[in-house]
Design an enzyme around this catalytic site. Sequence first.
Site, PDB file in Angstrom:
ATOM      1  CB  THR A 115      -0.947   0.008   1.211  1.00 51.85           C
ATOM      2  OG1 THR A 115      -0.204  -0.291   2.403  1.00 51.85           O
ATOM      3  CG2 THR A 115      -2.046  -1.034   1.039  1.00 51.85           C
ATOM      4  CG  HIS A 337     -18.306 -24.425 -11.886  1.00 46.87           C
ATOM      5  ND1 HIS A 337     -18.453 -25.272 -10.811  1.00 46.87           N
ATOM      6  CD2 HIS A 337     -17.789 -23.273 -11.365  1.00 46.87           C
ATOM      7  CE1 HIS A 337     -18.060 -24.661  -9.706  1.00 46.87           C
ATOM      8  NE2 HIS A 337     -17.642 -23.449 -10.020  1.00 46.87           N
ATOM      9  CD  GLU A 338     -15.901 -20.517 -13.900  1.00 51.77           C
ATOM     10  OE1 GLU A 338     -16.284 -19.422 -13.438  1.00 51.77           O
ATOM     11  OE2 GLU A 338     -15.199 -21.307 -13.243  1.00 51.77           O
ATOM     12  CG  ASP A 412     -17.123 -21.796  -6.349  1.00 49.49           C
ATOM     13  OD1 ASP A 412     -16.361 -20.825  -6.523  1.00 49.49           O
ATOM     14  OD2 ASP A 412     -17.473 -22.572  -7.256  1.00 49.49           O
TER      15      ASP A 412
END
Length: 508
Positions: A115, A337-338, A412
């Site tokens: 950062t 799936h996608e 997922d």
Amino acid sequence: MRNYAKEMAIGFIPVLILFLQIFVGINMIPVLLFAGLIGGALYLVRSRGNLAAVGGERKGKPRPPAPLSFDEIGGQERAKQELIEALDFLVHEERITKFGIRPLKGILLAGPPGTGKTLLAKAAAHYTDSVYVAASGSEFVEMYVGVGASRIRDLFREARQKAAKADKKSAVVFIDEIDVIGGKRDGGQHKEYDQTLNQLLTEMDGIHTSEKPRILLIGATNRKEILDSALLRPGRFDRHITVDLPDKKGRDHILRIHARNKPLQEEVNLEKIAEESFGFSGAQLESVMNESAIYAMREESESISQRHLSMAIDKVMMGERTDREATKEERERVALHELGHAIMAELVRPGSVSQVALLPRGQALGYVRHNPQQDRYLYTRRFLEEQIMVALGGAAAEELFYGDRSTGSRGDFDQAMSIVRSMVESGLTELGITDSSMMTPDKWAIVNSSILDELMSRVKVMLSEQKEVFLRSLEVLKTEETLSGDRFRSLLGIDVTAGDPDGESKPA
């Protein structure tokens, strides 16, 4: 003439040695060995002298690092303002004397990796016209007791000497990853760590306000919670500045800074790239610009296009495209799936899908890239449930077409359970406000099962109504491997005139 004399000497010496050895009877072997040793020693001395001369030419006048100003650091406006305010105590001495203000001894920069904490420390040295001395926390850790403490003393001594030599009134000492030496003391056997930390505390106590040159210590860490309380108290680290991930405006600023020396096409929209890179740090954004230039060079293009930037985002987020060759059945399963993720995302948040791809990247065989339009920092129960439904869409699609799931849903499910944990800890479930430490593994299992089973049932119902969309999109995806968000929405028949898209790319 000199070369002629040298040749005469080279030819005369061997003849003289043979004459003395054979005709006079003098044993010349010890003489030759002694002469060889002397010659070797002279050669080594001469060689080192030449190396030192060459090193002196390179190191005698080291090029000073280019000064870095706060204007060249993007995405940290609030952190820069706080830091400048603290540094003004060093710059405007007459003001602090008038009001009886004690100059700050230390500033702690805390935030995620990449950062810009090191950049802020360098800019602080430039802003205060100070000598900059940097070190990493790991440099002070040794197996021998006392070495770390000695290096701490040497670091502060070096800062004072450099400031005096450069005729500067102050010096900035920057210690990166200060949590390595500044962790909480637990009374154990880590004597080396304790001595190093004690020496650092002593040095900070010794930074008197009347001492010249004045020393300002800047520490950086991404684990502030593990630092010792003696180090965090006022009088040591007087200011704690959070250096967080940049927002959309900050990301756009960082991208423009790193695009200054790169040939961009006129139609490139960096604001759109800033939208798509939600959650990226400054280091990741710099990598996006660098990788896009590499893609353009690889294609022998004269400039960087929007497509190159989008490919760079995918690479930074999920890794380089791999050469895995999946079977026809695997490709079809991955595509469905996608598409399950993409269809659920469009149903709950229209306009959020940027691209559906049947391309292996990193550990993923395919992915859906979402297109967040605005940063979000507060989440409602409904929003989190929709995020879970998007995550479960891939597994639900596999069950819908194949009757079972695959191992591709593991990531997922991890994401879905993580969201459930956040909901429980935030009091957004039927359990109400509760302490997560009081939750037993059995209780966690019950909560996960109740929430995920209910949402999975809703997902299956919604996806079962979109079988035609699945089949149409599947043919396009198997042929072209990528499906843009606009084309996907036309197949889905969704009119995106208003929506609340948010999210980020998630691999399968």
